[in-house]
Design a protein around this motif. Structure first.
Motif, PDB file in Angstrom:
ATOM      1  N   UNK A 276       0.875  -1.183   0.000  1.00 49.74           N
ATOM      2  CA  UNK A 276       0.000   0.000   0.000  1.00 49.74           C
ATOM      3  C   UNK A 276       0.906   1.224   0.000  1.00 49.74           C
ATOM      4  N   UNK A 277       1.061   1.830  -1.167  1.00 53.82           N
ATOM      5  CA  UNK A 277       1.945   2.977  -1.293  1.00 53.82           C
ATOM      6  C   UNK A 277       1.227   4.285  -1.012  1.00 53.82           C
ATOM      7  N   UNK A 278       0.023   4.447  -1.582  1.00 53.95           N
ATOM      8  CA  UNK A 278      -0.711   5.705  -1.425  1.00 53.95           C
ATOM      9  C   UNK A 278      -2.118   5.493  -0.883  1.00 53.95           C
ATOM     10  N   UNK A 279      -2.677   4.335  -1.097  1.00 54.52           N
ATOM     11  CA  UNK A 279      -4.064   4.079  -0.672  1.00 54.52           C
ATOM     12  C   UNK A 279      -4.030   3.470   0.728  1.00 54.52           C
ATOM     13  N   UNK A 280      -3.860   4.347   1.732  1.00 57.02           N
ATOM     14  CA  UNK A 280      -3.606   3.895   3.094  1.00 57.02           C
ATOM     15  C   UNK A 280      -4.735   4.196   4.070  1.00 57.02           C
ATOM     16  N   UNK A 281      -5.755   4.931   3.661  1.00 60.54           N
ATOM     17  CA  UNK A 281      -6.814   5.340   4.570  1.00 60.54           C
ATOM     18  C   UNK A 281      -7.654   4.177   5.059  1.00 60.54           C
ATOM     19  N   UNK A 282      -8.352   4.393   6.169  1.00 56.06           N
ATOM     20  CA  UNK A 282      -9.172   3.344   6.759  1.00 56.06           C
ATOM     21  C   UNK A 282     -10.326   2.940   5.841  1.00 56.06           C
ATOM     22  N   UNK A 283     -10.729   3.853   4.953  1.00 59.33           N
ATOM     23  CA  UNK A 283     -11.821   3.536   4.024  1.00 59.33           C
ATOM     24  C   UNK A 283     -11.398   2.530   2.956  1.00 59.33           C
ATOM     25  N   UNK A 284     -10.092   2.269   2.861  1.00 59.29           N
ATOM     26  CA  UNK A 284      -9.582   1.317   1.878  1.00 59.29           C
ATOM     27  C   UNK A 284      -9.369  -0.087   2.463  1.00 59.29           C
ATOM     28  N   UNK A 285      -9.934  -0.313   3.635  1.00 62.08           N
ATOM     29  CA  UNK A 285      -9.948  -1.647   4.200  1.00 62.08           C
ATOM     30  C   UNK A 285      -8.581  -2.274   4.310  1.00 62.08           C
ATOM     31  N   UNK A 286      -8.413  -3.461   3.675  1.00 67.50           N
ATOM     32  CA  UNK A 286      -7.192  -4.246   3.867  1.00 67.50           C
ATOM     33  C   UNK A 286      -6.424  -4.548   2.590  1.00 67.50           C
ATOM     34  N   UNK A 287      -6.903  -4.089   1.428  1.00 63.88           N
ATOM     35  CA  UNK A 287      -6.265  -4.519   0.184  1.00 63.88           C
ATOM     36  C   UNK A 287      -5.054  -3.657  -0.171  1.00 63.88           C
ATOM     37  N   UNK A 288      -4.186  -4.209  -1.004  1.00 59.93           N
ATOM     38  CA  UNK A 288      -3.014  -3.499  -1.503  1.00 59.93           C
ATOM     39  C   UNK A 288      -3.419  -2.541  -2.624  1.00 59.93           C
ATOM     40  N   UNK A 289      -2.507  -1.608  -2.945  1.00 56.62           N
ATOM     41  CA  UNK A 289      -2.753  -0.766  -4.124  1.00 56.62           C
ATOM     42  C   UNK A 289      -1.836  -1.127  -5.289  1.00 56.62           C
ATOM     43  N   UNK A 290      -0.930  -2.111  -5.088  1.00 56.87           N
ATOM     44  CA  UNK A 290      -0.123  -2.590  -6.207  1.00 56.87           C
ATOM     45  C   UNK A 290       0.359  -4.017  -5.942  1.00 56.87           C
ATOM     46  N   UNK A 291       0.458  -4.778  -7.033  1.00 51.58           N
ATOM     47  CA  UNK A 291       0.966  -6.158  -7.009  1.00 51.58           C
ATOM     48  C   UNK A 291       1.843  -6.358  -8.238  1.00 51.58           C
ATOM     49  N   UNK A 292       2.933  -7.057  -8.075  1.00 53.99           N
ATOM     50  CA  UNK A 292       3.760  -7.492  -9.208  1.00 53.99           C
ATOM     51  C   UNK A 292       4.122  -8.951  -8.967  1.00 53.99           C
ATOM     52  N   UNK A 293       3.746  -9.820  -9.883  1.00 46.31           N
ATOM     53  CA  UNK A 293       3.883 -11.252  -9.650  1.00 46.31           C
ATOM     54  C   UNK A 293       4.562 -11.935 -10.830  1.00 46.31           C
ATOM     55  N   UNK A 294       5.463 -12.868 -10.513  1.00 53.76           N
ATOM     56  CA  UNK A 294       5.996 -13.811 -11.491  1.00 53.76           C
ATOM     57  C   UNK A 294       5.216 -15.115 -11.358  1.00 53.76           C
ATOM     58  N   UNK A 295       4.484 -15.461 -12.398  1.00 55.33           N
ATOM     59  CA  UNK A 295       3.800 -16.742 -12.429  1.00 55.33           C
ATOM     60  C   UNK A 295       4.636 -17.710 -13.273  1.00 55.33           C
ATOM     61  N   UNK A 296       4.996 -18.845 -12.705  1.00 55.16           N
ATOM     62  CA  UNK A 296       5.827 -19.834 -13.384  1.00 55.16           C
ATOM     63  C   UNK A 296       4.952 -20.987 -13.870  1.00 55.16           C
TER      64      UNK A 296
END
Length: 442
Positions: A276-296
């Protein structure tokens, strides 16, 4: 269409439709549904914006389709959906007015609200539209198949591995019963993607891929006075994993699914980063604001997947497949070799509205008495792919597919009730616990 979300598309076209026709039922098809000759009864479960759009698309798909029941946890959402469908401003994708009122036969006693409303609505229909927040999808799909109904259900189809397993089990029963199931991974119904898929061998063996869903983010529904915690989270469902699955699952599944489709399989493991880089308020619950994934994948190829909800950053919704002989650029709808020569270019003038096509093809099969669509298994496994990515970014660990899908992990409430405690609760300051890579298990 590749560059915009479903919500953007619905917003742009207002009322999506394909015209109302007057062809008769094909002989012998009337035994394939329980309605009277000339009628296919549908019920919508989940009457928000997506449910409203999907119901409209179903109603204009065939002249036989009639809405007979509606269900939602909230009465105001149901009423809003009903009002929109009955509006004189309803129009098709070309802006032509359509009168849906004769096709909407939902008396007051067929409008159901509450957590068990879905069972009552499903019982009255031949085909069920499942468009609630995705956390409810497994139990709704299971019920629809148990009652012997054809299904259109939105993606994703679950938010945890236990839900994915429930959908897979119901999907197997749907096949046995020959019940058509379409999942709203609409690129499978989009002309340009279908044509690219037919020609994927032009790039040789797929050795790597990239997928993006980067944009500013979505709506927020703020807490209101005297709401229970359960109601608040359901009203603001996008920011709670038991309901949404995080945006890697709720949105980015589209792009991940394209890669799985073209690869003809699913990853065996994943690792990634997020936060969570910028979306940190309590109204944004528990989710992240960015993901980067390597799927193999099993053959050694890797999908580099990214999704981000940060205003002011690059926006991109697209997929790229890299082969031994060339590349597929999904957004540009073309295939290019390594010398820059365009091997194939789809004529975008021939592009269709895949959101409408999903319903056109589903209801056409039902009218003809055909068993043609079994999307639930792929929908479940592409959902699991996105969940695998979330588990990797939340934990900071390498997560193996087999271990994850068989983990039995459920993030659902023990009881669905307005006064029950959701799985995640705020602290005394109103903030929710957020995953910490290196400390969070999943």
């Amino acid at each position: 269409m590749n560059k915009h979300s479903r919500r953007d598309f619905v917003k742009q076209t207002s009322f999506l439709a394909g015209g109302i026709f007057s062809a008769p039922l094909i002989a012998g098809a009337t035994n394939y549904h329980s309605g009277a000759a000339g009628t296919i009864k549908i019920a919508v479960v989940g009457c928000g914006g997506r449910g409203t759009g999907a119901t409209l698309q179903a109603l204009v798909a065939r002249p036989e389709v009639t809405l007979v029941a509606m269900a939602d946890a909230f009465r105001d959402r149901l009423d809003s959906c009903y009002k929109t469908l009955m509006s004189e401003d309803a129009s098709d994708s070309k802006g032509n007015k359509v009168d849906l009122k004769p096709k909407i036969q939902v008396p007051e006693e067929n409008k159901f609200t509450g957590f068990d409303a879905y069972k009552k609505a499903i019982a009255l229909a031949d085909v069920v539209i499942l468009t609630t927040p995705p956390g409810f999808r497994p139990i709704h799909f299971e019920e629809a198949i148990s009652q012997g109904k054809h299904v259109f259900m939105e993606k994703p189809v679950a938010t945890d591995p236990a839900g994915v397993q429930k959908v897979l089990a119901a999907a197997a029963i749907a096949k046995e019963k020959k019940l058509n199931v379409v999942v709203g991974l609409q690129r499978h119904y989009q002309n340009s993607y279908r044509e690219l898929f037919k020609r994927k061998d032009m790039i040789g063996d797929i050795v790597s891929a990239q997928a993006w869903w980067d944009n500013d983010g979505v709506w927020v529904n703020k807490r209101k006075y005297q709401q229970t915690e359960m109601e608040y989270q359901m009203r603001n469902w996008y920011y709670f994993n038991w309901l949404c699955g995080d945006h890697i699952t709720e949105q980015h599944i589209h792009n991940i699914d394209v890669i799985n489709w073209f690869k003809g399989g699913y990853p065996v493991k994943a690792q990634g980063i997020g936060g969570r880089q910028v979306r940190k308020g309590k109204e944004y619950g528990e989710i992240f604001d960015h993901h980067y994934v390597e799927f193999h994948y099993a053959d050694g190829s890797i999908l580099n997947s990214q999704c981000r909800h940060i205003p002011g950053t690059m926006s991109k919704v697209d997929e790229l497949l890299v082969g031994t002989k060339g590349k597929i650029f999904a957004g540009a709808a073309n295939i290019v070799d390594y010398k820059g020569k365009v091997l194939y270019q789809y004529d975008t003038k021939l592009e269709n509205n895949p959101y409408q096509t999903e319903h056109d093809e589903l209801f056409d099969a039902i009218v003809k008495g055909e068993y043609k669509f079994a999307d639930a298994e792929n929908g479940a496994k592409s959902t699991m792919t996105s969940i695998l990515g979330r588990m990797a970014t939340y934990s900071g660990q390498v997560i193996e597919w087999d271990k994850a899908i068989n983990s039995g992990l459920s993030i659902q409430p023990k009881v669905y009730d307005w006064n029950a405690a959701p799985p995640t609760l705020p602290n005394e300051d109103g903030f929710y616990p957020v995953a910490v890579p290196g400390k969070t298990t999943y």
